[in-house]
Design a protein around this motif. Sequence first.
Motif, PDB file in Angstrom:
ATOM      1  N   THR A   1       0.812  -1.215   0.000  1.00  0.00           N
ATOM      2  CA  THR A   1       0.000   0.000   0.000  1.00  0.00           C
ATOM      3  C   THR A   1       0.846   1.265   0.000  1.00  0.00           C
ATOM      4  N   ARG A   2       2.112   1.142   0.361  1.00  0.00           N
ATOM      5  CA  ARG A   2       3.030   2.274   0.519  1.00  0.00           C
ATOM      6  C   ARG A   2       2.606   3.180   1.671  1.00  0.00           C
ATOM      7  N   LEU A   3       1.674   2.721   2.489  1.00  0.00           N
ATOM      8  CA  LEU A   3       1.239   3.475   3.666  1.00  0.00           C
ATOM      9  C   LEU A   3       2.181   3.193   4.817  1.00  0.00           C
ATOM     10  N   PRO A   4       2.342   4.153   5.718  1.00  0.00           N
ATOM     11  CA  PRO A   4       3.143   3.876   6.911  1.00  0.00           C
ATOM     12  C   PRO A   4       2.516   2.751   7.709  1.00  0.00           C
ATOM     13  N   ARG A   5       3.358   1.943   8.323  1.00  0.00           N
ATOM     14  CA  ARG A   5       2.852   0.889   9.199  1.00  0.00           C
ATOM     15  C   ARG A   5       2.398   1.511  10.515  1.00  0.00           C
ATOM     16  N   ARG A   6       1.907   0.700  11.405  1.00  0.00           N
ATOM     17  CA  ARG A   6       1.283   1.167  12.643  1.00  0.00           C
ATOM     18  C   ARG A   6       2.142   2.154  13.441  1.00  0.00           C
ATOM     19  N   THR A   7       3.366   1.835  13.742  1.00  0.00           N
ATOM     20  CA  THR A   7       4.187   2.687  14.594  1.00  0.00           C
ATOM     21  C   THR A   7       4.457   4.066  13.987  1.00  0.00           C
ATOM     22  N   PRO A   8       4.851   4.172  12.714  1.00  0.00           N
ATOM     23  CA  PRO A   8       5.134   5.510  12.171  1.00  0.00           C
ATOM     24  C   PRO A   8       3.927   6.449  12.082  1.00  0.00           C
ATOM     25  N   TYR A   9       2.720   5.930  11.965  1.00  0.00           N
ATOM     26  CA  TYR A   9       1.594   6.856  11.888  1.00  0.00           C
ATOM     27  C   TYR A   9       0.892   7.060  13.223  1.00  0.00           C
TER      28      TYR A   9
ATOM     29  N   ALA B   1       2.079   8.218  16.194  1.00  0.00           N
ATOM     30  CA  ALA B   1       2.405   9.512  16.821  1.00  0.00           C
ATOM     31  C   ALA B   1       1.704  10.671  16.117  1.00  0.00           C
ATOM     32  N   PRO B   2       1.747  10.795  14.766  1.00  0.00           N
ATOM     33  CA  PRO B   2       1.016  11.887  14.127  1.00  0.00           C
ATOM     34  C   PRO B   2      -0.492  11.818  14.376  1.00  0.00           C
ATOM     35  N   ALA B   3      -1.041  10.623  14.437  1.00  0.00           N
ATOM     36  CA  ALA B   3      -2.479  10.488  14.703  1.00  0.00           C
ATOM     37  C   ALA B   3      -2.818  10.978  16.111  1.00  0.00           C
ATOM     38  N   ARG B   4      -2.010  10.615  17.074  1.00  0.00           N
ATOM     39  CA  ARG B   4      -2.240  11.086  18.455  1.00  0.00           C
ATOM     40  C   ARG B   4      -2.108  12.594  18.551  1.00  0.00           C
ATOM     41  N   GLN B   5      -1.120  13.161  17.853  1.00  0.00           N
ATOM     42  CA  GLN B   5      -0.945  14.613  17.854  1.00  0.00           C
ATOM     43  C   GLN B   5      -2.161  15.308  17.258  1.00  0.00           C
ATOM     44  N   ALA B   6      -2.691  14.775  16.169  1.00  0.00           N
ATOM     45  CA  ALA B   6      -3.875  15.363  15.538  1.00  0.00           C
ATOM     46  C   ALA B   6      -5.071  15.304  16.477  1.00  0.00           C
TER      47      ALA B   6
ATOM     48  N   ALA C   1      -2.666  -1.980  -3.358  1.00  0.00           N
ATOM     49  CA  ALA C   1      -1.908  -0.802  -3.782  1.00  0.00           C
ATOM     50  C   ALA C   1      -2.858   0.336  -4.163  1.00  0.00           C
ATOM     51  N   ALA C   2      -3.915   0.017  -4.921  1.00  0.00           N
ATOM     52  CA  ALA C   2      -4.894   1.033  -5.314  1.00  0.00           C
ATOM     53  C   ALA C   2      -5.642   1.569  -4.091  1.00  0.00           C
ATOM     54  N   PHE C   3      -5.948   0.689  -3.154  1.00  0.00           N
ATOM     55  CA  PHE C   3      -6.634   1.073  -1.924  1.00  0.00           C
ATOM     56  C   PHE C   3      -5.799   2.094  -1.148  1.00  0.00           C
ATOM     57  N   GLY C   4      -4.503   1.813  -0.995  1.00  0.00           N
ATOM     58  CA  GLY C   4      -3.613   2.741  -0.297  1.00  0.00           C
ATOM     59  C   GLY C   4      -3.506   4.076  -1.006  1.00  0.00           C
ATOM     60  N   ALA C   5      -3.406   4.048  -2.328  1.00  0.00           N
ATOM     61  CA  ALA C   5      -3.302   5.290  -3.102  1.00  0.00           C
ATOM     62  C   ALA C   5      -4.577   6.125  -2.970  1.00  0.00           C
ATOM     63  N   ARG C   6      -5.725   5.468  -3.005  1.00  0.00           N
ATOM     64  CA  ARG C   6      -6.994   6.207  -2.886  1.00  0.00           C
ATOM     65  C   ARG C   6      -7.179   6.789  -1.497  1.00  0.00           C
ATOM     66  N   LEU C   7      -6.823   6.045  -0.465  1.00  0.00           N
ATOM     67  CA  LEU C   7      -6.924   6.586   0.890  1.00  0.00           C
ATOM     68  C   LEU C   7      -6.032   7.806   1.056  1.00  0.00           C
ATOM     69  N   THR C   8      -4.827   7.719   0.531  1.00  0.00           N
ATOM     70  CA  THR C   8      -3.888   8.830   0.631  1.00  0.00           C
ATOM     71  C   THR C   8      -4.411  10.049  -0.117  1.00  0.00           C
ATOM     72  N   ALA C   9      -4.946   9.846  -1.318  1.00  0.00           N
ATOM     73  CA  ALA C   9      -5.472  10.955  -2.111  1.00  0.00           C
ATOM     74  C   ALA C   9      -6.721  11.553  -1.461  1.00  0.00           C
ATOM     75  N   TRP C  10      -7.541  10.735  -0.823  1.00  0.00           N
ATOM     76  CA  TRP C  10      -8.784  11.185  -0.211  1.00  0.00           C
ATOM     77  C   TRP C  10      -8.543  11.975   1.068  1.00  0.00           C
TER      78      TRP C  10
ATOM     79  N   ALA D   1      -3.844  14.693   7.660  1.00  0.00           N
ATOM     80  CA  ALA D   1      -4.327  13.428   8.223  1.00  0.00           C
ATOM     81  C   ALA D   1      -3.186  12.444   8.425  1.00  0.00           C
ATOM     82  N   ALA D   2      -3.382  11.543   9.359  1.00  0.00           N
ATOM     83  CA  ALA D   2      -2.444  10.449   9.588  1.00  0.00           C
ATOM     84  C   ALA D   2      -3.060   9.197   8.984  1.00  0.00           C
ATOM     85  N   VAL D   3      -2.554   8.769   7.862  1.00  0.00           N
ATOM     86  CA  VAL D   3      -3.055   7.582   7.165  1.00  0.00           C
ATOM     87  C   VAL D   3      -2.012   6.488   7.307  1.00  0.00           C
ATOM     88  N   GLY D   4      -2.442   5.296   7.660  1.00  0.00           N
ATOM     89  CA  GLY D   4      -1.504   4.202   7.806  1.00  0.00           C
ATOM     90  C   GLY D   4      -2.202   2.866   7.685  1.00  0.00           C
TER      91      GLY D   4
END
Length: 85
Positions: free
Chosen positions: A14-22, A24-29, A64-73, A78-81
């Motif tokens: 998906t090219r999305l960050p895995r659980r740990t990298p996203y 912290a940004p999600a908690r900050q948001a 892969a398409a799912f990850g790209a669409r979530l990122t674009a949306w 936002a913290a997407v992972g």
Amino acid sequence: MHRHLTASRRDPLTRLPRRTPYTAPARQALHRHDDSTAVVMVDADHFKAVNDTMGHAAGDAVLAAFGARLTAWADPRAAVGRRGR
């Protein structure tokens, strides 16, 4: 070493960050915006059927398409992972 570290931080399909990298940004948001923040969890229900009927290459393409669409949306702030495997 850098390549291995980068690979472990992003899901290869998906090219999305895995659980740990996203996390912290999600908690900050959530902390920064309190009531004006939403948490959205998306599950690809019955995804096994895609792999079983169309093959793993097709399933990989769907992820892969799912990850790209979530990122674009998502909003740029936002913290997407990817939480799953």
